[in-house]
Each structure stands twice: as structure tokens, then as C-alpha cells.
Design an enzyme around this catalytic site. Sequence first.
Site, mmCIF file in Angstrom:
data_model
loop_
_atom_site.group_PDB
_atom_site.id
_atom_site.type_symbol
_atom_site.label_atom_id
_atom_site.label_comp_id
_atom_site.label_asym_id
_atom_site.label_seq_id
_atom_site.Cartn_x
_atom_site.Cartn_y
_atom_site.Cartn_z
ATOM 1 N N GLU A 84 0.841 -1.206 0.000
ATOM 2 C CA GLU A 84 0.000 0.000 0.000
ATOM 3 C C GLU A 84 0.873 1.251 0.000
ATOM 4 O O GLU A 84 1.731 1.412 0.881
ATOM 5 C CB GLU A 84 -0.916 -0.008 1.230
ATOM 6 N N LYS A 280 -7.020 -0.774 11.611
ATOM 7 C CA LYS A 280 -6.448 -1.185 10.326
ATOM 8 C C LYS A 280 -5.221 -0.328 10.044
ATOM 9 O O LYS A 280 -4.192 -0.811 9.562
ATOM 10 C CB LYS A 280 -7.507 -1.041 9.224
ATOM 11 N N ASP A 296 4.329 -14.302 11.441
ATOM 12 C CA ASP A 296 3.041 -14.803 10.955
ATOM 13 C C ASP A 296 1.985 -13.697 11.088
ATOM 14 O O ASP A 296 1.460 -13.456 12.176
ATOM 15 C CB ASP A 296 2.671 -16.037 11.791
ATOM 16 N N HIS A 393 -2.093 10.788 -0.216
ATOM 17 C CA HIS A 393 -2.350 9.561 -0.975
ATOM 18 C C HIS A 393 -2.338 9.808 -2.468
ATOM 19 O O HIS A 393 -1.885 8.977 -3.242
ATOM 20 C CB HIS A 393 -3.727 8.992 -0.598
#
Length: 437
Positions: A84, A280, A296, A393
Site C-alpha cells: 500500500e 487497520k 506470521d 495519498h
Amino acid sequence: MNDPKRINGFSRLDKASRRNWLREQFLDTEAATVLSQFDVDGALQEVLDNFSENTVANFPMPFGVAPNFIVNGKTYAVPMVIEESSVVAAASAAAKYWMPRGGFGAEVLSAEKLGQVHFRWSGSPERRAALLPSLCTRVRAQTAHLTERMDARGGGVRNIVWKHLPEIAPDCYQLLVSFGTADSMGANFINTVLEAYGQELRRWATDSPELTDDERDLEVIMAILSNHTPNCVVRAWVSCPIEQMNVPGSGVDAADFARRFKLAVDIARQDTYRAVTHNKGIMNGVDAVVLATGNDFRAIEAAAHAFAAQDGTYRSLSRCRLTSDTFHFELTLPLALGTVGGLTKLHPLANLSLQLLGQPSAEELMCVMAAAGLAQNFAALRSLVTTGIQKGHMKMHLQNILSSFNATTEERTQAECHFNGKTVSHHAVRAFVESMR
Ligand code: MEV
């Protein structure tokens, strides 16, 4: 099996045959060439192929570094693997912001992992207290050869609790076992020990002189570690005088920024819709370091979200506190990590990441990773409560769209100029690139 797209024995084909079959059944020839485009030299390719099954290609991801992370006074260049755009830039910017303000503090609150043996048993729950000590002695003795080396490294089995689970079934029980796993993630160690406990539990039911005949019916259902790790927890924080919380170019003064920032965190503590997005953002930073260090990420994600919902409502993992003159922002989350074993040595880039971090212990890595998560969260909220995130962004978005049109350096320069202050869309960028060509 008349459909040629169905196959038996795919796993037994060698890689070239798997690729051929995919090309014949699903891909055009040009697309199929991509499968071999990322192959690496012989021995290393074999290592990568052996990580998983049915492999047909390598899947590259960007490996970046966020420098200037001060964690507990030590400077780190933090390795991050993430697709991202803006994540590594945001982490770097937050690290740099906090560098002159004292950097990040972090401490491991506990480093214990858990596993369970689930079983059915015909005895009564009241008998557990009397039977547990000798059962513990027995399972520990029978598995001493499995735990010996971990014991020597300061880990091993810490505690065994015998739980009754009548809400599932009246004869349902569980051994809840806590482990120390030193610098390894410890999944194989824990599962091996638990399966041995399961076998010993069966033998105990058959031959223990302490049991009556009515107590000999025991069925082991399963033995497995738990990825819920509420006792393997780290806290990271940043703190400074509010007057130093300036964000140049945002049009918001330090006190107002701190006030708006705290409100944004409070919203995520109470509102689940916001909390999920907020967390998130934290996991953007955490997962990128998890991947870079060969840990992991599914386990880390599952544990973090269970922890975020531990009081029954899903909440933000971070909190913000303002006193009359101090800003304090902290993140608490479970991180069950390893810095030895697993992929850490086998994957050359995981190995390199750990070298970049100075070969940290698992606890030191927990601290660095929590700092990366907090930095990411700080950067996201800083944008959200000031300029909004789209401004940053869009710059990266523009570059990605330009890449999809194979833009030249000259075209990129012109596009950056043209889209400065304008909305970037795929359609608009295509039109602009076509107008230049
Ligand atoms: C995007 O990947 C992450 C953010 O949505 C996180 C947040 O809203 O806090 C920017």
C-alpha cells in the site's frame, strides 16, 4: 473429470509442468511468461519453493525502510514489506516527527503464550482439584525430553489449568497450558508438547490408580496453540508538551491539533465502525514489519482484533491522554513474535531485516513493532484531523497510475505539475498521458 480445467496430481507435477498446464488451461502465452519473470537463482529458488506447496512463481512485494525510529533511546531503520502506497512514507514521517520529541517508549507487559488440549471426560468437575497435581507431574515428566532445550533457553511450560466447559457439553474439559518460548514464536514447540499431553492424558485415563472405573472414559478432541495471546502484550507510547505539537502547514495550532487528535482517538474507542479503520491503520505499520521479519501476520492480526474486542465491544487499540500541558499517546497490543526459527533464518530478506534491527530478541522486536504501529496510527490521525489523507495519498496514487501507462520521467514531471491541487483519477491521468503522446 472430463473438464480439462480439473486435475488430479497437480502437486506431483514439477514446476515447469504446472506452469504449462496453467498456460494451456487458463492463461494466454504472454501472461504465462510472468510466471517465470520473478524466478531467482537455483538454491534460493529451491528454498522459496519449499516454503509452500504447488508453487508456480514468486510474488514480489516492495521492501522499504522507515529510518529515524528512536525506540527506548536506540535508533532503528525499520524494515517494512507492504504494497500500500503512503504507509512507509507515513511511518518515516511520524518517526521523524517524534525524533526531536524524545522518540518512542515501549515495554513488554508479558510474554506468555497459550495452548489448549480439549477433551471429553466421564469424571466430575469437583475431582479436578484433587487430580490435577499428579496429572501435571505426569504430563510434565513424560514430555521432559521435548521441553528440555526450551527450558534451558528460559522458556518451557509455565502453568497448566484444568477448565470445565459445561456451556459446550457437561463432560467437556480443557487443559489450558501457558508457555514461554524465549525468542522463538514457538508454534511448533507448543503444538508438539500439546499433542504429547493429549497422548499422555489418554494413557492416564487408562492406567492411573487414582481414577475409579467411572472416570476412565476420556476422549481427546484436539490439541493446538491458541492465537489469542492476551498475555503476550507490549505497550508503546509517545509523549511531549502540548506546545510542541505543532504541525507546520496544517493551519492548526499545537493545542488545537492535540485536542482534535484526542477526540479522533476517543471516537475510535467508542465507535466500532471507526475503531476497525483506526486499528487497520495501526496494522498497516505492524503487519509491514511482521512480514519483513518473517513472522506470521495472520496470527498477529487475529490476536490484535480479539484483544481489541476483549471487553465485548471492538475498540481502538490506542488511547490518547491530555493533561493541562502534556500530550500522551499510547498503543497496547498482543504481539506473539519470533526472531529465531521459522522463516527468520531461511528467508534471506527476513534474515536481513533482523540484521538491520541489530538481531533483536523477540521482546525487543515487540517494542519496535509496536512503535511502528503507533507511528502509523499517529501519521494517519495527524492527516485526518488536519489536511485529510487524500492529499498525501493522491501523490502516490498518481505515480501508480503513471506506472501503469509506462510513463517516462519527462511525462511524470509534467503530470505532477498538471495534477498539483487537482483530483487524480485513472480516467483523468489516462487523458493527460494520451494528450502528451
Ligand atoms: C488506510 O490504509 C488507513 C487509514 O484509513 C487509517 C485511519 O483511518 O486511521 C488512513
